[in-house]
Design a protein around this motif. Structure first.
Motif, PDB file in Angstrom:
ATOM      1  N   THR A 275       0.819  -1.215   0.000  1.00 63.65           N
ATOM      2  CA  THR A 275       0.000   0.000   0.000  1.00 63.65           C
ATOM      3  C   THR A 275       0.850   1.261   0.000  1.00 63.65           C
ATOM      4  OG1 THR A 275      -0.162  -0.058   2.430  1.00 63.65           O
ATOM      5  CG2 THR A 275      -1.908  -1.159   1.179  1.00 63.65           C
TER       6      THR A 275
ATOM      7  N   VAL B 153       1.035   2.957  -3.505  1.00 60.74           N
ATOM      8  CA  VAL B 153      -0.146   3.530  -4.161  1.00 60.74           C
ATOM      9  C   VAL B 153      -0.839   4.495  -3.191  1.00 60.74           C
ATOM     10  CG1 VAL B 153      -0.492   1.573  -5.698  1.00 60.74           C
ATOM     11  CG2 VAL B 153      -1.556   1.566  -3.441  1.00 60.74           C
ATOM     12  N   SER B 154      -1.934   5.111  -3.662  1.00 60.35           N
ATOM     13  CA  SER B 154      -2.534   6.166  -2.830  1.00 60.35           C
ATOM     14  C   SER B 154      -4.051   6.093  -2.686  1.00 60.35           C
ATOM     15  CB  SER B 154      -2.164   7.540  -3.401  1.00 60.35           C
ATOM     16  OG  SER B 154      -2.612   7.663  -4.748  1.00 60.35           O
ATOM     17  N   THR B 155      -4.738   5.200  -3.438  1.00 62.07           N
ATOM     18  CA  THR B 155      -6.194   5.202  -3.392  1.00 62.07           C
ATOM     19  C   THR B 155      -6.732   3.867  -2.889  1.00 62.07           C
ATOM     20  OG1 THR B 155      -6.527   4.359  -5.639  1.00 62.07           O
ATOM     21  CG2 THR B 155      -6.207   6.745  -5.384  1.00 62.07           C
ATOM     22  N   LEU B 156      -7.964   3.899  -2.371  1.00 62.35           N
ATOM     23  CA  LEU B 156      -8.620   2.675  -1.916  1.00 62.35           C
ATOM     24  C   LEU B 156      -8.808   1.683  -3.061  1.00 62.35           C
ATOM     25  CD1 LEU B 156     -11.376   3.766   0.648  1.00 62.35           C
ATOM     26  CD2 LEU B 156      -9.457   2.200   1.049  1.00 62.35           C
ATOM     27  N   GLN B 157      -9.103   2.199  -4.247  1.00 61.91           N
ATOM     28  CA  GLN B 157      -9.272   1.320  -5.402  1.00 61.91           C
ATOM     29  C   GLN B 157      -7.981   0.559  -5.687  1.00 61.91           C
ATOM     30  OE1 GLN B 157     -11.776   0.208  -7.013  1.00 61.91           O
ATOM     31  NE2 GLN B 157     -10.568  -0.930  -8.501  1.00 61.91           N
ATOM     32  N   GLN B 158      -6.852   1.224  -5.521  1.00 62.10           N
ATOM     33  CA  GLN B 158      -5.567   0.551  -5.735  1.00 62.10           C
ATOM     34  C   GLN B 158      -5.269  -0.438  -4.609  1.00 62.10           C
ATOM     35  OE1 GLN B 158      -3.323   4.254  -6.262  1.00 62.10           O
ATOM     36  NE2 GLN B 158      -2.862   3.660  -8.362  1.00 62.10           N
TER      37      GLN B 158
ATOM     38  N   GLU C 220      -1.097   7.135   6.270  1.00 59.27           N
ATOM     39  CA  GLU C 220      -2.222   6.973   5.354  1.00 59.27           C
ATOM     40  C   GLU C 220      -3.395   7.910   5.642  1.00 59.27           C
ATOM     41  OE1 GLU C 220      -3.267   2.856   5.273  1.00 59.27           O
ATOM     42  OE2 GLU C 220      -1.301   2.223   4.561  1.00 59.27           O
TER      43      GLU C 220
ATOM     44  N   THR D  95      -5.039  11.476   5.544  1.00 56.95           N
ATOM     45  CA  THR D  95      -4.938  12.785   4.898  1.00 56.95           C
ATOM     46  C   THR D  95      -6.201  13.586   5.195  1.00 56.95           C
ATOM     47  OG1 THR D  95      -3.651  11.794   3.106  1.00 56.95           O
ATOM     48  CG2 THR D  95      -4.532  13.984   2.729  1.00 56.95           C
TER      49      THR D  95
ATOM     50  N   LEU E 242      -5.705  17.226   1.315  1.00 64.33           N
ATOM     51  CA  LEU E 242      -6.194  16.793   0.005  1.00 64.33           C
ATOM     52  C   LEU E 242      -6.211  17.949  -0.990  1.00 64.33           C
ATOM     53  CD1 LEU E 242      -9.214  14.577   1.127  1.00 64.33           C
ATOM     54  CD2 LEU E 242      -7.089  13.769   0.076  1.00 64.33           C
TER      55      LEU E 242
END
Length: 460
Positions: free
Chosen positions: A79, A82-87, A278, A280, A308
């Protein structure tokens, strides 16, 4: 198996450092007692974990090739890449695709037991190979008892905030409850597809139900009633690895520039704030937070990610803020040595998002606690610390959306820092007692001894 027999334990944690590090922490404890560990880790991530391996002659890292999944940058492993929940969801899919590798290695090394968390396929795979499986959770027992209690009968439908607004029947505390915005967050998380088209809730519930035993990075002194409730709900062995701080990286001193800055202030006078790697904040909440620190008139050191939509911390600060707080406040956007900072005599208060690692570190330090939970497990840890143990203060938020303002930040800090505040007196006294208890080496030794005895009995 005799009580003195050495165990061979495999470990396969979720590909996030907030899980890899705690798994390595229990690996070190077990290796210290002479047990052998095989630790599965993504290939390029191994060098980052190597400094935390205190027993390299007993803890062996086995590199795992992480399959590429469309939608992830080439070479993504954890994790942190990457930076997004989808990733994150795609990383979980990639981790599920490692099952053939894991099966092949387990057939070859034949451990007695395997520790896992997010890989819900592990209990069935381990059972096929004659290996015991333990769901080892870095999430609190309180959280799991509240959300996953089988008596809720939540499987098989979409979740709503109403499903989580009230605790399950028989839950041992009326003070551990969720606000509206928190219940929405939990419902959203439970419904979320998280790897291989499987819901987050189902992934964990399956692992909990099908494992041979469940273990928590926790102790009864903090979560006793919730552990008992969890046992009554799942009706299987529950192991506790006991109180501990985080693994110390082999560095000896705090970075000179921060040590020099902190040393300008009186003992116990500085506010330290950090929200992990994690978390933000939105720009408006970021500004309310730092304006709250300004309002206290106390010195402060905040290590935060840029809000953000903003590239740098400095660009997210309120107009004129840096000039007003010059000399008594720092807002830093980079990594800092948190354990060293928390140990510095000038630190008097820690404003935390209630991540598991941060709270473990803080509870054995002298600083007072101000709690600003961000998501999921954070909410339950904050309630446990503030409402059950009464060793910290939560920042007040709006019920419907969780918004906090500078006044509520200032009020929470003042409560624990003002020596004349009556509520603060009780909290500080409770903090001192709990810290002394958690630092008792006999207590930690007792937990790890019992933990190993349970493992021996399970595989015997």
């Amino acid at each position: 198996m005799a009580a003195t027999s050495s165990l061979h334990i495999a470990m396969y944690p979720w590909f996030a450092f907030g899980h890899l590090i705690p798994f390595l922490q229990i690996a070190n404890k077990l290796a210290k007692k002479g047990h052998r560990i095989t630790f599965f880790v993504p290939t390029k991530t191994q060098p980052k974990l190597q400094p935390f391996n205190h027993f390299p002659h007993l803890i062996t890292f086995v590199p795992i090739i992480v399959p590429h999944v469309d939608g992830l940058p080439e070479g993504t492993e954890t994790t942190a890449d990457v930076s997004t929940l989808q990733q994150f969801n795609l990383i979980m899919t990639a981790m599920d695709l490692t099952q053939p590798q894991i099966k092949c290695i387990l057939q070859h090394i034949k451990p007695h037991v395997i520790f896992f968390d997010f890989t819900f396929f592990m209990p069935k795979l381990a059972s096929q190979l004659g290996i015991k499986s333990i769901y080892y959770s870095v999430i609190s027992a309180t959280t799991f008892a509240y959300i996953f209690a089988p008596s809720r009968q939540l499987c098989g439908h979409d979740f709503t905030e109403d499903d989580f607004m009230q605790p399950p029947l028989g839950f041992p505390s009326s003070t551990v409850k969720l606000h509206t915005h928190e219940a929405k967050n939990i419902a959203c998380m439970a419904n979320m597809i998280f790897g291989s088209d499987i819901r987050f809730f189902h992934r964990h519930f399956t692992g909990l139900c099908e494992s041979d035993a469940i273990a928590f990075k926790s102790c009864r002194e903090i979560e006793g009633p919730f552990v008992d409730y969890f046992i009554s709900e799942f009706k299987k062995p529950v192991l506790l690895s006991g109180p501990d701080g985080s693994i110390q990286e082999p560095t000896t001193t705090l970075e000179h520039r921060w040590a020099e800055w902190l040393s300008r202030f009186n003992a116990g006078s500085v506010i330290y704030c950090a929200f992990g790697s994690e978390c933000t904040l939105t720009k408006d909440q970021f500004q309310e937070l730092v304006l709250g620190f300004e309002l206290t008139n106390l010195p402060f050191f905040a290590a935060l990610k840029p809000p953000l939509g903003v590239d740098t911390v400095a660009a997210g600060l309120p107009e004129g803020f840096e000039e007003r707080i010059e000399g008594r406040g720092v807002v830093h956007g980079g990594w800092v040595q948190q354990q060293h900072i928390l140990e510095h005599p000038s630190i008097g208060c820690f404003v935390t998002h209630c991540g598991a690692g941060s709270l473990s570190e803080a509870l054995v330090k002298k600083c007072q606690l101000v709690l600003l939970p961000h998501v999921s497990d954070h909410f339950f840890r904050a309630r446990t610390v503030s409402s059950c143990l009464k060793v910290g203060v939560e920042v007040e938020k709006r019920e419907e959306d969780g918004f906090f303002n500078k006044e509520s930040v200032c009020k929470a800090v003042k409560t624990v820092m003002d020596e004349e505040n009556e509520s603060g007196k009780e909290i500080r006294a409770n903090r001192a007692k709990l810290r002394e208890l958690l630092l008792d080496r006999d207590l930690e030794e007792s937990y790890i001894g019992n933990f190993i005895n349970y493992l021996q009995a399970l595989v015997g």
